[in-house]
Design a protein around this motif. Structure first.
Motif, PDB file in Angstrom:
ATOM      1  N   ARG A 326       0.828  -1.212   0.000  1.00  0.00           N
ATOM      2  CA  ARG A 326       0.000   0.000   0.000  1.00  0.00           C
ATOM      3  C   ARG A 326       0.860   1.260   0.000  1.00  0.00           C
ATOM      4  N   ALA A 327       1.995   1.210   0.692  1.00  0.00           N
ATOM      5  CA  ALA A 327       2.880   2.376   0.729  1.00  0.00           C
ATOM      6  C   ALA A 327       3.523   2.633  -0.624  1.00  0.00           C
ATOM      7  N   ALA A 328       3.884   1.570  -1.328  1.00  0.00           N
ATOM      8  CA  ALA A 328       4.548   1.721  -2.624  1.00  0.00           C
ATOM      9  C   ALA A 328       3.593   2.171  -3.706  1.00  0.00           C
ATOM     10  N   GLY A 329       2.314   1.819  -3.572  1.00  0.00           N
ATOM     11  CA  GLY A 329       1.332   2.235  -4.549  1.00  0.00           C
ATOM     12  C   GLY A 329       1.415   1.463  -5.849  1.00  0.00           C
ATOM     13  N   THR A 330       0.895   2.059  -6.902  1.00  0.00           N
ATOM     14  CA  THR A 330       0.778   1.381  -8.187  1.00  0.00           C
ATOM     15  C   THR A 330       2.115   0.928  -8.737  1.00  0.00           C
ATOM     16  N   SER A 331       3.158   1.718  -8.542  1.00  0.00           N
ATOM     17  CA  SER A 331       4.458   1.379  -9.121  1.00  0.00           C
ATOM     18  C   SER A 331       5.001   0.075  -8.567  1.00  0.00           C
ATOM     19  N   GLY A 332       4.719  -0.224  -7.311  1.00  0.00           N
ATOM     20  CA  GLY A 332       5.212  -1.460  -6.711  1.00  0.00           C
ATOM     21  C   GLY A 332       4.517  -2.701  -7.211  1.00  0.00           C
ATOM     22  N   LEU A 333       3.367  -2.511  -7.894  1.00  0.00           N
ATOM     23  CA  LEU A 333       2.608  -3.647  -8.408  1.00  0.00           C
ATOM     24  C   LEU A 333       2.842  -3.886  -9.898  1.00  0.00           C
ATOM     25  N   GLY A 334       3.744  -3.139 -10.489  1.00  0.00           N
ATOM     26  CA  GLY A 334       4.081  -3.385 -11.876  1.00  0.00           C
ATOM     27  C   GLY A 334       4.763  -4.729 -12.046  1.00  0.00           C
ATOM     28  N   GLU A 335       4.526  -5.405 -13.171  1.00  0.00           N
ATOM     29  CA  GLU A 335       5.070  -6.742 -13.370  1.00  0.00           C
ATOM     30  C   GLU A 335       6.589  -6.768 -13.282  1.00  0.00           C
ATOM     31  N   GLY A 336       7.216  -5.662 -13.612  1.00  0.00           N
ATOM     32  CA  GLY A 336       8.664  -5.628 -13.570  1.00  0.00           C
ATOM     33  C   GLY A 336       9.249  -5.277 -12.217  1.00  0.00           C
ATOM     34  N   HIS A 337       8.402  -5.000 -11.236  1.00  0.00           N
ATOM     35  CA  HIS A 337       8.907  -4.601  -9.918  1.00  0.00           C
ATOM     36  C   HIS A 337       8.964  -5.809  -8.985  1.00  0.00           C
ATOM     37  N   PRO A 338      10.072  -5.978  -8.270  1.00  0.00           N
ATOM     38  CA  PRO A 338      10.184  -7.163  -7.398  1.00  0.00           C
ATOM     39  C   PRO A 338       9.211  -7.184  -6.230  1.00  0.00           C
TER      40      PRO A 338
END
Length: 374
Positions: A326-338
């Motif tokens: 939740r803190a990372a937001g949308t960017s943390g849920l991108g397929e390329g993000h660990p």
């Protein structure tokens, strides 16, 4: 990147090298659902498979604390790698219950034999002469794609006149004698190769079998090594929770990398701090479990607390990773993000039956706290 074969001891340096290598391949392993060959080789070279093997076969005769710290470290890079590394070590500990001839069969050519284990008694075994005929299907056998041997648990067929609970035994079967059915389709821990195996009328000699009771009680008549004589109640859940907690630490690192520049705000900082406290607490509880085993504190209070510790960690660690997502937001849920991979791995692994309060901790630790039921 490669890892040279280290001394027998599983060192922090070897674990760190494996962590870095596994992290390089983690995204590809998640995509292909299989560990890279060089990662599999590195698990073996780092010393996980030999960690609990007797020194007379070239093993390390290592401690639970050493293994736990190594698994925590590797999981920060790739939870699936750490899961397989952990199970390869603990499977060798299970196999130490085999008769001495069985020890020579598994480790006579070297201590780095990778063993997979199917703990649930899904199959059936029947006495045939001086050995056994084993049939059945076993699900969720992690690391089976690259295992040299597998240990399976089966119910022994008894004559109709025999009363009482059924006997259950473990059987060691070499690769090539069983069929792997690629059934593992979980959204997390994708690269653990936790597939189904099938045995059809496989004949197993007596020296490759032992009674399941030996594992449960921890009494090992075929080895006097300390780590080979530990009750399953105290050690079973440690096998699975250490990779989960290490994965949460990896998620913390991944989330922190997203909170930079304008994305860094008081709400995000608070979430990261709260998550870090849960993860650090889980690390301490996991370390405490290992200390109990190495210190041979096998009274019911300590064994039940180990179960409580592991199941509690499996509850709070997913909470921590949820805060990070939740803190990372949308960017943390991108397929390329660990981060999204760590999130899926933690969610999947924490659902393991050995990490559930009702099945692993409630009754035993309640009896410690409240006394036996009247």
């Amino acid at each position: 990147m490669s890892i040279a074969t280290p001394p027998a001891q599983l060192s922090a340096e070897a674990a760190e090298k494996l962590r870095l290598l596994a992290a390089e391949h983690a995204a590809e392993a998640d995509r292909t659902r299989v560990l890279a060959p060089e990662v599999v080789d590195a698990i073996r070279a780092a010393g996980f498979a030999r960690h609990f093997v007797s020194a007379r076969f070239g093993g390390a005769e290592g401690t639970f604390a050493e293994l736990t710290q190594a698994v925590l470290s590797v999981a920060e890079g790739c939870p699936a790698t750490a899961w397989c590394a952990s199970l390869s070590a603990y499977s060798a500990r299970f196999a130490s219950h085999l008769p001495q001839e069985g020890h020579h069969a598994l480790w006579g050519a070297g201590a780095d034999t990778v063993i997979a284990t199917a703990l649930i008694p899904s199959g059936k075994a029947e006495r045939v002469g001086d050995g056994w005929r084993v049939d059945g299907l076993w699900q969720y056998v992690s690391g089976i794609d690259f295992a040299d041997w597998v240990l399976v648990c089966a119910v022994v067929a008894s004559p109709e006149a025999v009363q009482g609970p059924p006997q259950m035994r473990f059987f060691a079967v070499p690769a090539g004698r069983y069929t792997v059915r690629p059934t593992w389709d979980s959204i997390g821990m994708r690269a653990t190769s936790s597939h189904t195996i099938a045995l059809e009328g496989v004949l197993v000699p007596e020296h490759l079998s032992f009674d399941r009771t030996d594992i449960m009680t921890g009494r090992n008549v075929n080895s006097d090594l300390s780590a080979h004589n530990v009750p399953f109640q105290g050690v079973g859940s440690l096998t699975f929770i250490a990779p989960v907690v290490g994965a949460a630490a990896g998620a913390l690192n991944a989330a922190a990398s997203t909170l930079t520049g304008r994305k860094r705000n008081p709400g995000g900082e608070l979430a990261v701090v709260r998550a870090s406290g849960r993860i650090d607490a889980a690390k301490l509880l996991v370390a405490q479990n290992a200390e109990v085993l190495d210190g041979r504190l096998f009274d019911q209070a300590h064994l039940a607390r180990n179960e409580r510790n592991a199941t509690y960690c499996a509850e709070v660690v997913p909470e921590a990773v949820g805060l990070l997502v939740r803190a990372a937001g949308t960017s943390g849920l991108g397929e390329g993000h660990p981060l999204q991979r760590f999130w899926r791995d933690v969610t999947s692994a924490a659902s393991h039956v050995a990490l559930q309060y009702d099945t692993a901790a409630r009754r035993n630790y309640a009896a410690v706290l409240l006394g036996p039921e009247s």
